[in-house]
Design an enzyme around this catalytic site. Sequence first.
Site, PDB file in Angstrom:
ATOM      1  N   ASN A  37      -3.535  20.172  -6.604  1.00  0.00           N
ATOM      2  CA  ASN A  37      -3.635  19.460  -7.879  1.00  0.00           C
ATOM      3  C   ASN A  37      -5.056  19.448  -8.439  1.00  0.00           C
ATOM      4  OD1 ASN A  37      -2.745  17.890  -9.972  1.00  0.00           O
ATOM      5  ND2 ASN A  37      -2.525  15.999  -8.768  1.00  0.00           N
ATOM      6  N   HIS A 122       9.030   5.524  -5.917  1.00  0.00           N
ATOM      7  CA  HIS A 122       7.895   4.818  -6.517  1.00  0.00           C
ATOM      8  C   HIS A 122       8.385   3.824  -7.566  1.00  0.00           C
ATOM      9  CE1 HIS A 122       4.410   7.831  -5.718  1.00  0.00           C
ATOM     10  NE2 HIS A 122       5.262   7.842  -4.725  1.00  0.00           N
ATOM     11  N   ARG A 147       7.922   2.070  -2.782  1.00  0.00           N
ATOM     12  CA  ARG A 147       6.474   1.899  -2.847  1.00  0.00           C
ATOM     13  C   ARG A 147       6.148   1.216  -4.164  1.00  0.00           C
ATOM     14  NH1 ARG A 147       1.551   6.270  -3.695  1.00  0.00           N
ATOM     15  NH2 ARG A 147       1.673   5.719  -5.880  1.00  0.00           N
ATOM     16  N   TYR A 159      -4.694   3.619 -11.413  1.00  0.00           N
ATOM     17  CA  TYR A 159      -4.080   4.868 -10.963  1.00  0.00           C
ATOM     18  C   TYR A 159      -2.781   4.571 -10.219  1.00  0.00           C
ATOM     19  CZ  TYR A 159      -3.081   9.245  -8.785  1.00  0.00           C
ATOM     20  OH  TYR A 159      -2.429  10.387  -8.385  1.00  0.00           O
ATOM     21  N   ASP A 212      -0.034   1.730  -1.700  1.00  0.00           N
ATOM     22  CA  ASP A 212      -1.080   2.751  -1.529  1.00  0.00           C
ATOM     23  C   ASP A 212      -2.392   2.200  -2.101  1.00  0.00           C
ATOM     24  OD1 ASP A 212      -2.592   5.060  -1.463  1.00  0.00           O
ATOM     25  OD2 ASP A 212      -1.093   6.321  -2.462  1.00  0.00           O
ATOM     26  N   HIS A 214      -5.221   4.059  -2.096  1.00  0.00           N
ATOM     27  CA  HIS A 214      -5.933   5.221  -2.628  1.00  0.00           C
ATOM     28  C   HIS A 214      -7.394   5.341  -2.195  1.00  0.00           C
ATOM     29  CE1 HIS A 214      -2.884   7.221  -4.848  1.00  0.00           C
ATOM     30  NE2 HIS A 214      -2.490   6.101  -5.408  1.00  0.00           N
ATOM     31  N   GLU A 238      -1.140   2.200   2.745  1.00  0.00           N
ATOM     32  CA  GLU A 238      -1.560   3.612   2.792  1.00  0.00           C
ATOM     33  C   GLU A 238      -3.005   3.793   2.341  1.00  0.00           C
ATOM     34  OE1 GLU A 238       1.261   5.978   0.655  1.00  0.00           O
ATOM     35  OE2 GLU A 238      -0.255   7.393  -0.021  1.00  0.00           O
ATOM     36  N   GLU A 264      -2.811  12.249   3.399  1.00  0.00           N
ATOM     37  CA  GLU A 264      -2.449  13.181   2.321  1.00  0.00           C
ATOM     38  C   GLU A 264      -3.593  14.114   1.925  1.00  0.00           C
ATOM     39  OE1 GLU A 264      -1.280  10.169  -0.647  1.00  0.00           O
ATOM     40  OE2 GLU A 264      -2.893  10.926  -1.890  1.00  0.00           O
ATOM     41  N   ARG A 285       0.503  11.400   7.258  1.00  0.00           N
ATOM     42  CA  ARG A 285       1.082  11.744   5.955  1.00  0.00           C
ATOM     43  C   ARG A 285       0.634  13.081   5.377  1.00  0.00           C
ATOM     44  NH1 ARG A 285       0.060   9.620   1.847  1.00  0.00           N
ATOM     45  NH2 ARG A 285       2.052   9.909   0.816  1.00  0.00           N
ATOM     46  N   HIS A 314       3.541  13.923   2.763  1.00  0.00           N
ATOM     47  CA  HIS A 314       3.200  13.602   1.367  1.00  0.00           C
ATOM     48  C   HIS A 314       4.171  14.319   0.422  1.00  0.00           C
ATOM     49  CE1 HIS A 314      -0.191  13.685  -1.904  1.00  0.00           C
ATOM     50  NE2 HIS A 314       0.543  12.609  -2.010  1.00  0.00           N
ATOM     51  N   ASP A 318       3.057  16.572  -7.488  1.00  0.00           N
ATOM     52  CA  ASP A 318       2.109  17.684  -7.564  1.00  0.00           C
ATOM     53  C   ASP A 318       2.227  18.648  -6.385  1.00  0.00           C
ATOM     54  OD1 ASP A 318       0.559  14.991  -6.873  1.00  0.00           O
ATOM     55  OD2 ASP A 318      -0.438  16.568  -5.750  1.00  0.00           O
ATOM     56  N   GLU A 341       8.334  10.487   1.340  1.00  0.00           N
ATOM     57  CA  GLU A 341       8.047  10.110  -0.053  1.00  0.00           C
ATOM     58  C   GLU A 341       8.890  10.990  -0.987  1.00  0.00           C
ATOM     59  OE1 GLU A 341       4.041  10.986  -1.319  1.00  0.00           O
ATOM     60  OE2 GLU A 341       4.161   9.572  -2.973  1.00  0.00           O
ATOM     61  N   TRP A 404     -12.314   7.511  -4.525  1.00  0.00           N
ATOM     62  CA  TRP A 404     -11.047   7.751  -5.193  1.00  0.00           C
ATOM     63  C   TRP A 404     -10.041   6.727  -4.800  1.00  0.00           C
ATOM     64  CZ3 TRP A 404      -6.350   8.991  -6.602  1.00  0.00           C
ATOM     65  CH2 TRP A 404      -6.284   9.662  -7.822  1.00  0.00           C
TER      66      TRP A 404
HETATM   67  C1  CS2 Z   1      -0.366   9.529  -4.105  1.00  0.00           C
HETATM   68  C2  CS2 Z   1      -0.470  10.764  -4.960  1.00  0.00           C
HETATM   69  O1  CS2 Z   1       1.817  10.167  -3.562  1.00  0.00           O
HETATM   70  C3  CS2 Z   1       0.853   9.526  -3.211  1.00  0.00           C
HETATM   71  O2  CS2 Z   1       0.817   8.846  -2.220  1.00  0.00           O
HETATM   72  O3  CS2 Z   1      -1.488   9.191  -3.398  1.00  0.00           O
HETATM   73  O4  CS2 Z   1      -0.123  10.360  -6.244  1.00  0.00           O
HETATM   74  C4  CS2 Z   1      -1.837  11.444  -5.004  1.00  0.00           C
HETATM   75  O5  CS2 Z   1      -2.744  10.654  -5.656  1.00  0.00           O
HETATM   76  C5  CS2 Z   1      -1.697  12.792  -5.680  1.00  0.00           C
HETATM   77  O6  CS2 Z   1      -0.802  13.556  -4.966  1.00  0.00           O
HETATM   78  C6  CS2 Z   1      -3.027  13.504  -5.811  1.00  0.00           C
HETATM   79  O7  CS2 Z   1      -2.839  14.821  -6.193  1.00  0.00           O
HETATM   80 MG    MG Z   2      -1.058   8.277  -1.553  1.00  0.00          MG
END
Ligand code: CS2
Ligand code: MG
Length: 404
Positions: A37, A122, A147, A159, A212, A214, A238, A264, A285, A314, A318, A341, A404
């Site tokens: 991604n 999600h 989630r 995000y 999550d 992040h 997460e 991930e 993950r 994961h 994407d 997921e 991030w």
């Molecule tokens: C996220 C994703 O799916 C997840 O757990 O963390 O949205 C992640 O941010 C993206 O795959 C980044 O490319």
């Molecule tokens: Mg994630």
Amino acid sequence: MKIVDVQVIVTSPTRNFVTLKITTSDGIIGLGDATLNGRELAVASYLRDHISPLLIGRDPSRIEDTWNYLYKGAYWRRGPVTMAAVAAVDMALWDIKGKVAGLPLYQLLGGASRTGCLAYAHATGADLPELIDSVHEQLDLGYRAIRVQTGVPGLEKVYGVGHSGVATYEPADRGARPSEEIWDTSAYLRHIPSVFEQLRNHFGQELPLLHDAHHRLTPQQAARLGKELEPYDLFWLEDVTPAENPAALRLVRQHTTIPLAIGEVFNNIWDTELLLSEQLIDFIRCAIVHAGGITHVRKIWSLAELYQVRAASHGPTDVSPINFAAAVHMGLSAANFGIQEHMRHQPLVDEVFRHAFRFDDGYLHPGEEPGLGVSLDEELASRYPYESAYLPVAYLPDGTLHDW
Ligand code: CS2
Ligand code: MG
């Protein structure tokens, strides 16, 4: 049988995907996902310019040997670009092996260990009423684990939360530059426990809920959040801290019993070794595409199994349906599968990548087609050329770029 043709196909049906297509002298086609991604074209070039010429004439049945040739042989090991490229070759070769054998991948991996892979969906909302509606929508679709990501009072965008009332989100925005978000960890930490308290009041104790973070917290902040969320019995929390420093999880683990999930952004078994051997996490993950493919992720999962860590690949939008199919085949067969997921692709993506895997009543099944069970409609794919797209970047209110 030999490899006679290798193509790299970049397409953007609502978002970018990089696909490797390997054709054998017997006319068998294998597909691999190579999508990274926001850095898609780097992997496309790695495959086109550096790997494709090496594959012509090789025996496609030698999956392990080819993996080592591309990994050890290159001298430059690891890194997401390299490992996504190696993964694409690996997936395509497993796809070919399944087609030659006339068996779905999960049968080659040892057969089914369960009847289906528990999936999580999600749910997102700018505020609590929106979030509750979104959880109801996912439950109505049949999901049995959810989630939840939520807006935070005082922050315009967060995000993982659908923009302006849209329930779903795509993890990248099209455009020549990343969009920017303001992040405030204190506001987030103050808000999140009350959200889970209210979700438990509304949905009861039994529904598995995930969240999550992040990678945005320090170990101390992560430990505090884990402790404060313990009464709400999360399935997992997460990516609490930046993933390069696995030792940070020692402190988190000493302070909270909340189940932790990480991986991930990992691309190699060595990224996981300390977390697994010290039992600092509960779920690993890694994405199949970003951690070297089926061959390498199987080894990570086997290492995890020794330490009672469960596999939870994961599965965001994407990664393409090819990666997703590989994950579901692996999940069905692995002894230590935990959860998968499932962020649904847009319908157009499912038209470009027709797939045998299916979701039914909370569980995913890879289907019975030989290999991965995914085909690519190249004509349709060619109508959607690459468009630049980036993940957003996060700044603190004073303009400092944040983790991030
Ligand atoms: C996220 C994703 O799916 C997840 O757990 O963390 O949205 C992640 O941010 C993206 O795959 C980044 O490319
Ligand atoms: Mg994630």
